[in-house]
Enzyme design. Structure first.
Site, mmCIF file in Angstrom:
data_model
loop_
_atom_site.group_PDB
_atom_site.id
_atom_site.type_symbol
_atom_site.label_atom_id
_atom_site.label_comp_id
_atom_site.label_asym_id
_atom_site.label_seq_id
_atom_site.Cartn_x
_atom_site.Cartn_y
_atom_site.Cartn_z
ATOM 1 N N HIS A 187 0.774 -1.136 -0.001
ATOM 2 C CA HIS A 187 -0.037 -0.027 0.068
ATOM 3 C C HIS A 187 0.897 1.326 0.052
ATOM 4 O O HIS A 187 0.681 2.287 -0.410
ATOM 5 C CB HIS A 187 -1.150 0.055 1.216
ATOM 6 C CG HIS A 187 -2.185 -0.932 0.851
ATOM 7 N ND1 HIS A 187 -2.039 -2.180 1.197
ATOM 8 C CD2 HIS A 187 -3.535 -0.748 -0.068
ATOM 9 C CE1 HIS A 187 -3.308 -2.788 0.594
ATOM 10 N NE2 HIS A 187 -3.917 -1.952 0.147
ATOM 11 N N GLU A 430 -12.596 -9.398 -4.696
ATOM 12 C CA GLU A 430 -11.043 -9.457 -4.440
ATOM 13 C C GLU A 430 -10.665 -10.688 -3.905
ATOM 14 O O GLU A 430 -9.551 -10.742 -3.635
ATOM 15 C CB GLU A 430 -10.443 -8.214 -3.572
ATOM 16 C CG GLU A 430 -11.252 -7.795 -2.363
ATOM 17 C CD GLU A 430 -10.529 -6.363 -1.765
ATOM 18 O OE1 GLU A 430 -9.552 -6.132 -2.354
ATOM 19 O OE2 GLU A 430 -11.191 -5.905 -0.816
ATOM 20 N N ASP A 454 -5.617 -8.021 -4.455
ATOM 21 C CA ASP A 454 -5.965 -8.911 -3.693
ATOM 22 C C ASP A 454 -6.288 -10.210 -4.335
ATOM 23 O O ASP A 454 -5.950 -11.313 -4.087
ATOM 24 C CB ASP A 454 -6.802 -8.563 -2.577
ATOM 25 C CG ASP A 454 -6.118 -7.850 -1.478
ATOM 26 O OD1 ASP A 454 -4.998 -8.392 -1.152
ATOM 27 O OD2 ASP A 454 -6.678 -6.714 -0.992
ATOM 28 N N CYS A 501 -10.585 -1.853 -9.923
ATOM 29 C CA CYS A 501 -9.785 -0.753 -9.208
ATOM 30 C C CYS A 501 -8.303 -1.240 -8.731
ATOM 31 O O CYS A 501 -7.747 -0.438 -8.133
ATOM 32 C CB CYS A 501 -10.383 -0.125 -8.200
ATOM 33 S SG CYS A 501 -11.049 -1.177 -6.923
#
Ligand code: PEP
Ligand code: MG
Length: 543
Positions: A187, A430, A454, A501
């Site tokens: 992240h 995900e 993910d 996304c």
């Protein structure tokens, strides 16, 4: 000149001076002094510096999160002037003849333990504040705060940066960041992209012993090279590269205001992913059609306590208003795995990515979840907010979420608080489980957004943080593409729109494949919006 090989993030190059963040040592050694007057003055000066630093931080926080959210810095200012805290430090310097650093460190220990032992939850949580103000003081006393070179944008170098630490960095002062550790899909890396900061990660531990504040360097986000003290030829090579990049970017700018439509007329929404309200500026510059993913958990990171309903409301409202009625998809908090906030009190897990993460944490902490839902619904009155839930694996979770949302709407109605009744609810696909049962899930919600970061990690059993399994992590793996295709088909069968996304949405070698599968929206970091638009405009599905 020394060249380090790492992984590049964000196609851009940064050239400038280095500022090294060396994390504060946990223990401060007891050091004896002889000049009490000098030590007392050092403490008083550091205190004044911290007070003015806190005022600057407070002012910035007001514009980011409103007066209420910034109130903590006012509390910190009061705490640093507290008589007991000050007396303890000054007496220790005088009576025990120890350094100011050690006296502050001892005061931090004593007062944080005192607060921790209190029954009252509010007083208990002040322990973290004492540690924070003490750390600021120690940084000033030891000169650690001087690592940002005044008024100059710098390349931040560190062993590693957590998402919480990255979100706290002042973007205006940063050219780039370079870390010894880190992976492309972490992240921290994603955040760098959304802030449009070129970064290089995983350059190896050795670089830390060779760099120092003020060194000149180049961080190449294309190739992943970090070049320390480059020679003249290398500098001029990179100056040319930067110019070429600017020229290419200028060509892309001509696509602003144009549609993201294939030659044969299929229109795709190209949205942007962001992690904080300030990135709206990048979203506007990128000309994205909306926000496909606002990672709300970043509001919860890099702090010591939960953000209040008011504070969250302020941020969501600001985003909704600034996007002027364009679609804004706000994902509820996805804490867990690499995004940790200690105050949630999650006990250590063997496999945090398979642990109490995302919606699992929210459904286990409904008190926290409901506050976020209230803030989101209240903000829905100010723009086009859509709420999205992460890490779904079952219909039962979705049912529970929908019933909580119903409760929140009822509560708000009773309180006479306005909200948009038409606020759409969607989920992230995900996990392989969610993709496989997407037919059933699509009967319960209004939209899907596929989180490929993910989805890839869980389908291929490759930890996204672990670079040693990167070569086994084929992002174009048939299994992943089949799950995406299956999800889109099931969603459309039930009248639900689908976006992507995850980072794969920006992979232009797959754009045609995704469009052929029928995807409705692609959401990428702002710097990739126009590149994606360009790619879409060159696709002809009739051929
Ligand atoms: C994803 O998993 O693809 C996603 C968009 O969510 P995050 O990267 O925040 O886990
Ligand atoms: Mg995810």
């Amino acid at each position: 000149m020394t060249i380090f090989e790492g992984k590049g993030i964000c196609d851009a190059v940064a050239m400038g001076r280095i500022s090294v963040i060396r994390k504060q040592k946990k223990e401060i050694e007891r050091k004896n002094i002889t000049d009490i007057k000098n030590e007392t003055e050092r403490f008083e000066n550091a205190k004044n510096e911290v007070l003015s630093e806190l005022e600057t931080v407070r002012e910035k926080a007001v514009s980011k999160v409103g007066e209420e959210g910034a109130a903590i810095f006012e509390i910190h200012k009061m705490m640093i002037e507290d008589e007991d805290y000050n007396d303890f430090i000054l007496n220790m310097i005088k009576d025990e003849k120890v350094s100011a650093e050690y006296a502050v460190f001892s005061a931090s220990k004593k007062f944080s333990e005192l607060f921790s032992s209190m029954e009252n939850a509010y007083m208990k949580s002040r322990a973290a504040d004492i540690k924070e103000i003490s750390e600021r003081l120690i940084n000033h006393l030891s000169g650690e705060n001087e690592n940002i070179i005044d008024g100059e944008q710098v390349i931040i170098c560190a062993k590693d940066l957590s998402p919480g630490e990255t979100i706290l960095l002042d973007k205006e002062k940063i050219l780039s960041f370079v870390t010894a550790k880190g992976s492309l899909n972490s992240h921290t890396a994603i955040l760098a992209k959304s802030m449009n900061i070129p970064a290089v990660v995983n350059v190896g531990d050795e670089f830390l012993s060779l760099i120092k504040n003020g060194d000149y360097a180049i961080a190449d986000g294309f190739s992943g090279k970090f070049i320390l003290n480059p020679d003249v030829e290398t500098i001029s090579y990179y100056e040319k590269k930067v110019d070429e990049y600017k020229e290419k970017n200028n060509l892309l700018l001509s696509l602003k205001g144009k549609e993201s439509k294939t030659i044969d007329g299929r229109r795709i929404d190209v949205f942007a992913n962001i992690g904080n309200a300030e990135s709206i500026k990048e979203v506007k510059e990128s000309d994205a059609d909306g926000i496909g993913l606002f990672r709300s958990e970043f509001i919860f990171l890099g702090r010591d306590d939960f953000p209040s309903e008011e504070e969250q409301f302020f941020v969501y409202k600001k985003i909704a208003e600034e996007m002027n009625g364009e679609k804004v998809i706000i994902r509820t908090l996805d804490i867990g795995a690499d995004k940790q906030a200690d105050y949630f009190g999650i006990s250590d897990e063997e496999n945090p990515a398979l642990g109490l993460r995302g919606i699992r944490l929210c459904l286990s902490r409904k008190d926290v979840f409901k506050i976020q839902l209230r803030a989101l619904y209240r903000a829905s009155e100010y723009g086009n907010i859509n709420i999205m839930f992460p890490m779904i694996t079952s219909e039962k979770e979705v049912d529970e979420i929908l019933s909580l949302c119903e409760d929140v709407r009822e509560e708000l109605k009773k309180e006479g608080i306005p909200f948009d009744e038409k606020t759409e609810l969607g989920i992230m696909i995900e996990t392989p489980a969610a993709a496989i049962i997407s037919d059933d899930l699509s009967k319960k919600v209004s939209f899907f957004s596929i989180g490929t970061n993910d989805l890839i990690q869980y389908t291929l059993a490759c930890d996204r943080q672990n670079l040693s399994v990167e070569k086994f992590c084929d992002t174009h793996h048939k299994a992943v593409l089949k799950l995406i295709e299956m999800t889109i088909k099931n969603a459309h069968k039930n009248g639900v729109w689908v976006g992507i996304c995850g980072e794969l949405a920006a992979d232009i070698s797959l754009t045609e494949t995704f469009i052929k599968m029928g995807v409705d929206e692609l959401s990428v970091s702002p710097p990739y919006v126009l590149k994606l638009r360009e790619r879409i405009r060159n696709i002809d599905l009739s051929k």
